[in-house]
Motif scaffolding. Structure first.
Motif, PDB file in Angstrom:
ATOM      1  N   THR A 242     -19.645  10.623  16.311  1.00  0.00           N
ATOM      2  CA  THR A 242     -21.071  10.279  16.283  1.00  0.00           C
ATOM      3  C   THR A 242     -21.349   9.522  14.994  1.00  0.00           C
ATOM      4  O   THR A 242     -21.030  10.009  13.900  1.00  0.00           O
TER       5      THR A 242
ATOM      6  N   GLN B 248     -18.183  14.290   7.165  1.00  0.00           N
ATOM      7  CA  GLN B 248     -19.394  14.330   7.983  1.00  0.00           C
ATOM      8  C   GLN B 248     -20.603  14.572   7.096  1.00  0.00           C
ATOM      9  O   GLN B 248     -20.478  15.016   5.957  1.00  0.00           O
TER      10      GLN B 248
ATOM     11  N   ILE C 142     -28.289   7.936  21.160  1.00  0.00           N
ATOM     12  CA  ILE C 142     -29.242   9.053  21.121  1.00  0.00           C
ATOM     13  C   ILE C 142     -30.313   8.735  20.086  1.00  0.00           C
ATOM     14  O   ILE C 142     -30.005   8.462  18.923  1.00  0.00           O
TER      15      ILE C 142
ATOM     16  N   ILE D 105     -23.007  13.527  11.606  1.00  0.00           N
ATOM     17  CA  ILE D 105     -22.463  12.204  11.894  1.00  0.00           C
ATOM     18  C   ILE D 105     -21.218  12.014  11.041  1.00  0.00           C
ATOM     19  O   ILE D 105     -21.022  12.687  10.033  1.00  0.00           O
TER      20      ILE D 105
ATOM     21  N   TYR E  52     -31.904  11.924  16.851  1.00  0.00           N
ATOM     22  CA  TYR E  52     -30.787  12.863  16.774  1.00  0.00           C
ATOM     23  C   TYR E  52     -30.848  13.660  15.477  1.00  0.00           C
ATOM     24  O   TYR E  52     -31.101  13.118  14.403  1.00  0.00           O
TER      25      TYR E  52
ATOM     26  N   GLU F 159     -22.697   6.622  24.113  1.00  0.00           N
ATOM     27  CA  GLU F 159     -24.059   7.103  24.388  1.00  0.00           C
ATOM     28  C   GLU F 159     -24.914   6.918  23.139  1.00  0.00           C
ATOM     29  O   GLU F 159     -24.521   7.325  22.043  1.00  0.00           O
TER      30      GLU F 159
ATOM     31  N   VAL G 252     -22.674   7.786  20.034  1.00  0.00           N
ATOM     32  CA  VAL G 252     -21.499   8.629  20.214  1.00  0.00           C
ATOM     33  C   VAL G 252     -20.463   7.750  20.911  1.00  0.00           C
ATOM     34  O   VAL G 252     -20.716   7.247  22.006  1.00  0.00           O
TER      35      VAL G 252
ATOM     36  N   VAL H  57     -28.373   7.310  16.699  1.00  0.00           N
ATOM     37  CA  VAL H  57     -26.923   7.389  16.580  1.00  0.00           C
ATOM     38  C   VAL H  57     -26.263   6.864  17.847  1.00  0.00           C
ATOM     39  O   VAL H  57     -26.911   6.720  18.884  1.00  0.00           O
TER      40      VAL H  57
ATOM     41  N   SER I 197     -13.244   8.029  17.342  1.00  0.00           N
ATOM     42  CA  SER I 197     -14.240   8.696  18.198  1.00  0.00           C
ATOM     43  C   SER I 197     -15.142   9.537  17.312  1.00  0.00           C
ATOM     44  O   SER I 197     -14.708  10.064  16.286  1.00  0.00           O
TER      45      SER I 197
END
Length: 112
Positions: A52, A28, A99, A106, A102, A97, A38, A36, A50
């Motif tokens: 961000t 990350q 964003i 990530i 942000y 989603e 998600v 970003v 899965s």
């Protein structure tokens, strides 16, 4: 985004697998004021992922709100990047989603 374009380019001579069902987010990175997405259960090279992810610069918003769509993200695959663009995830947009602005963590790499 500099983390992505400063990574080594993936080519036939590198040791990264072409596909991997076991690949998952492994690293990350903290970012600020970025676009970003998600995702839940996105698909890339046989992996289900899965997390961000930083959206590619050429992604035009708004994205579709339903159905499966290809979305460009900046994330390394086994520590490597593609030569000219980000990774193309297949995303079920009803489970995603976007964003704007942000600040947070990530996924920066996907690995076994």
């Amino acid at each position: 985004m500099s983390f992505y374009f400063s990574a080594k380019v993936w080519n036939e001579q590198t040791d990264a697998p072409n596909t991997s069902k076991r690949a998952k987010p492994s690293s990350q990175l903290s970012i600020e004021n970025a676009r970003v997405i998600v995702v839940k259960n996105a698909r890339y090279r046989s992996a289900t992922i899965s997390g961000t992810f930083l959206l590619g610069d050429k992604v035009e918003l708004p994205l579709a709100s339903e159905g499966w769509h290809i979305v460009e993200v900046y994330c390394c695959w086994f520590g490597l990047r593609l030569k000219t663009r980000g990774l193309h995830f297949k995303v079920n947009m009803s489970d995603a989603e976007v964003i704007e602005n942000y600040t947070g963590s990530i996924v920066s790499n996907i690995n076994d």
